[in-house]
Design a protein around this motif. Structure first.
Motif, PDB file in Angstrom:
ATOM      1  N   GLY A 180       0.806  -1.214   0.000  1.00  0.00           N
ATOM      2  CA  GLY A 180       0.000   0.000   0.000  1.00  0.00           C
ATOM      3  C   GLY A 180       0.836   1.259   0.000  1.00  0.00           C
ATOM      4  N   PRO A 181       0.225   2.378   0.327  1.00  0.00           N
ATOM      5  CA  PRO A 181       0.935   3.661   0.280  1.00  0.00           C
ATOM      6  C   PRO A 181       2.041   3.764   1.320  1.00  0.00           C
ATOM      7  CG  PRO A 181      -1.240   3.937   1.238  1.00  0.00           C
ATOM      8  CD  PRO A 181      -1.161   2.516   0.772  1.00  0.00           C
ATOM      9  N   VAL A 182       3.015   4.579   1.007  1.00  0.00           N
ATOM     10  CA  VAL A 182       4.140   4.867   1.890  1.00  0.00           C
ATOM     11  C   VAL A 182       4.158   6.364   2.151  1.00  0.00           C
ATOM     12  CG1 VAL A 182       6.660   4.868   2.091  1.00  0.00           C
ATOM     13  CG2 VAL A 182       5.491   2.920   1.018  1.00  0.00           C
ATOM     14  N   VAL A 183       4.303   6.729   3.398  1.00  0.00           N
ATOM     15  CA  VAL A 183       4.417   8.137   3.783  1.00  0.00           C
ATOM     16  C   VAL A 183       5.892   8.405   4.040  1.00  0.00           C
ATOM     17  CG1 VAL A 183       3.820   9.853   5.532  1.00  0.00           C
ATOM     18  CG2 VAL A 183       2.130   8.158   4.824  1.00  0.00           C
ATOM     19  N   THR A 184       6.429   9.474   3.458  1.00  0.00           N
ATOM     20  CA  THR A 184       7.829   9.825   3.698  1.00  0.00           C
ATOM     21  C   THR A 184       7.900  11.152   4.453  1.00  0.00           C
ATOM     22  OG1 THR A 184       8.022  10.874   1.529  1.00  0.00           O
ATOM     23  CG2 THR A 184       8.692   8.572   1.689  1.00  0.00           C
ATOM     24  N   LEU A 185       8.860  11.220   5.352  1.00  0.00           N
ATOM     25  CA  LEU A 185       9.070  12.403   6.182  1.00  0.00           C
ATOM     26  C   LEU A 185      10.541  12.756   6.216  1.00  0.00           C
ATOM     27  CD1 LEU A 185       7.067  11.159   9.303  1.00  0.00           C
ATOM     28  CD2 LEU A 185       6.264  12.823   7.635  1.00  0.00           C
ATOM     29  N   ALA A 186      10.810  14.000   6.508  1.00  0.00           N
ATOM     30  CA  ALA A 186      12.182  14.413   6.800  1.00  0.00           C
ATOM     31  C   ALA A 186      12.543  13.854   8.175  1.00  0.00           C
ATOM     32  CB  ALA A 186      12.287  15.933   6.809  1.00  0.00           C
ATOM     33  N   PRO A 187      13.795  13.470   8.394  1.00  0.00           N
ATOM     34  CA  PRO A 187      14.186  12.945   9.707  1.00  0.00           C
ATOM     35  C   PRO A 187      13.841  13.878  10.868  1.00  0.00           C
ATOM     36  CG  PRO A 187      15.892  12.476   8.126  1.00  0.00           C
ATOM     37  CD  PRO A 187      14.893  13.386   7.436  1.00  0.00           C
ATOM     38  N   ALA A 188      13.931  15.183  10.668  1.00  0.00           N
ATOM     39  CA  ALA A 188      13.589  16.127  11.748  1.00  0.00           C
ATOM     40  C   ALA A 188      12.109  16.043  12.098  1.00  0.00           C
ATOM     41  CB  ALA A 188      13.960  17.548  11.340  1.00  0.00           C
ATOM     42  N   ALA A 189      11.257  15.882  11.104  1.00  0.00           N
ATOM     43  CA  ALA A 189       9.821  15.753  11.354  1.00  0.00           C
ATOM     44  C   ALA A 189       9.527  14.454  12.101  1.00  0.00           C
ATOM     45  CB  ALA A 189       9.042  15.805  10.048  1.00  0.00           C
ATOM     46  N   TRP A 190      10.174  13.366  11.707  1.00  0.00           N
ATOM     47  CA  TRP A 190      10.001  12.083  12.396  1.00  0.00           C
ATOM     48  C   TRP A 190      10.487  12.198  13.841  1.00  0.00           C
ATOM     49  CZ3 TRP A 190       7.372   7.893  12.583  1.00  0.00           C
ATOM     50  CH2 TRP A 190       7.841   6.779  13.256  1.00  0.00           C
ATOM     51  N   GLY A 191      11.615  12.847  14.048  1.00  0.00           N
ATOM     52  CA  GLY A 191      12.140  13.032  15.395  1.00  0.00           C
ATOM     53  C   GLY A 191      11.193  13.841  16.273  1.00  0.00           C
ATOM     54  N   ALA A 192      10.620  14.901  15.728  1.00  0.00           N
ATOM     55  CA  ALA A 192       9.667  15.717  16.486  1.00  0.00           C
ATOM     56  C   ALA A 192       8.416  14.907  16.821  1.00  0.00           C
ATOM     57  CB  ALA A 192       9.298  16.966  15.692  1.00  0.00           C
ATOM     58  N   PHE A 193       7.934  14.117  15.875  1.00  0.00           N
ATOM     59  CA  PHE A 193       6.753  13.282  16.086  1.00  0.00           C
ATOM     60  C   PHE A 193       6.999  12.259  17.194  1.00  0.00           C
ATOM     61  CE2 PHE A 193       4.518   9.298  14.938  1.00  0.00           C
ATOM     62  CZ  PHE A 193       3.218   9.724  15.163  1.00  0.00           C
ATOM     63  N   ASP A 228       7.282  13.846  20.642  1.00  0.00           N
ATOM     64  CA  ASP A 228       5.973  14.212  21.176  1.00  0.00           C
ATOM     65  C   ASP A 228       5.249  12.980  21.718  1.00  0.00           C
ATOM     66  OD1 ASP A 228       3.955  16.257  21.643  1.00  0.00           O
ATOM     67  OD2 ASP A 228       2.783  15.188  20.126  1.00  0.00           O
ATOM     68  N   LEU A 229       5.350  11.857  21.023  1.00  0.00           N
ATOM     69  CA  LEU A 229       4.740  10.621  21.525  1.00  0.00           C
ATOM     70  C   LEU A 229       5.329  10.225  22.877  1.00  0.00           C
ATOM     71  CD1 LEU A 229       4.531   8.410  18.317  1.00  0.00           C
ATOM     72  CD2 LEU A 229       2.644   9.558  19.506  1.00  0.00           C
ATOM     73  N   ARG A 230       6.635  10.336  23.009  1.00  0.00           N
ATOM     74  CA  ARG A 230       7.280   9.973  24.270  1.00  0.00           C
ATOM     75  C   ARG A 230       6.817  10.874  25.417  1.00  0.00           C
ATOM     76  NH1 ARG A 230      11.893  10.435  21.394  1.00  0.00           N
ATOM     77  NH2 ARG A 230      12.279   8.576  20.163  1.00  0.00           N
ATOM     78  N   ARG A 231       6.624  12.151  25.140  1.00  0.00           N
ATOM     79  CA  ARG A 231       6.160  13.086  26.167  1.00  0.00           C
ATOM     80  C   ARG A 231       4.743  12.746  26.630  1.00  0.00           C
ATOM     81  NH1 ARG A 231       9.027  16.824  23.039  1.00  0.00           N
ATOM     82  NH2 ARG A 231       7.184  17.355  21.814  1.00  0.00           N
ATOM     83  N   GLN A 232       3.939  12.169  25.757  1.00  0.00           N
ATOM     84  CA  GLN A 232       2.538  11.873  26.072  1.00  0.00           C
ATOM     85  C   GLN A 232       2.348  10.546  26.802  1.00  0.00           C
ATOM     86  OE1 GLN A 232      -0.177  12.463  22.789  1.00  0.00           O
ATOM     87  NE2 GLN A 232       1.107  14.108  22.000  1.00  0.00           N
TER      88      GLN A 232
END
Length: 59
Positions: free
Chosen positions: A37-50, A53-57
Motif C-alpha cells: 500500500g501507500p508509503v508516507v515519507t518524512l524528513a528525519p527532523a519531522a520524524w524526530g519531532a513526532f 511528542d509521543l514519548r512526552r505523552q
C-alpha cells in the motif's frame, strides 16, 4: 528501495507501523497490514519531532 523494519511492539496480526530509515534524508512509514500500500515519507527532523511528542505523552 526502502528496507522496512517492523516494530518490536507488533503483534502476530501485523497491526503496526513499519519504518524504513535506509534512504538518506528520508524516513518512510507504511501500515504493516498493507505492505504494498501507500508509503508516507518524512524528513528525519519531522520524524524526530513526532516521536519525541509521543514519548512526552506516555504515562
Amino acid at each position: 528501495m526502502f528496507r522496512f523494519v517492523k516494530s518490536s511492539y507488533s503483534t502476530v496480526q501485523n497491526d503496526c507501523v513499519e519504518v524504513a530509515r535506509n534512504i538518506p534524508h528520508t524516513v518512510a512509514l507504511r501500515d504493516s497490514k498493507r505492505p504494498g500500500g501507500p508509503v508516507v515519507t518524512l524528513a528525519p527532523a519531522a520524524w524526530g519531532a513526532f516521536t519525541a511528542d509521543l514519548r512526552r505523552q506516555q504515562p
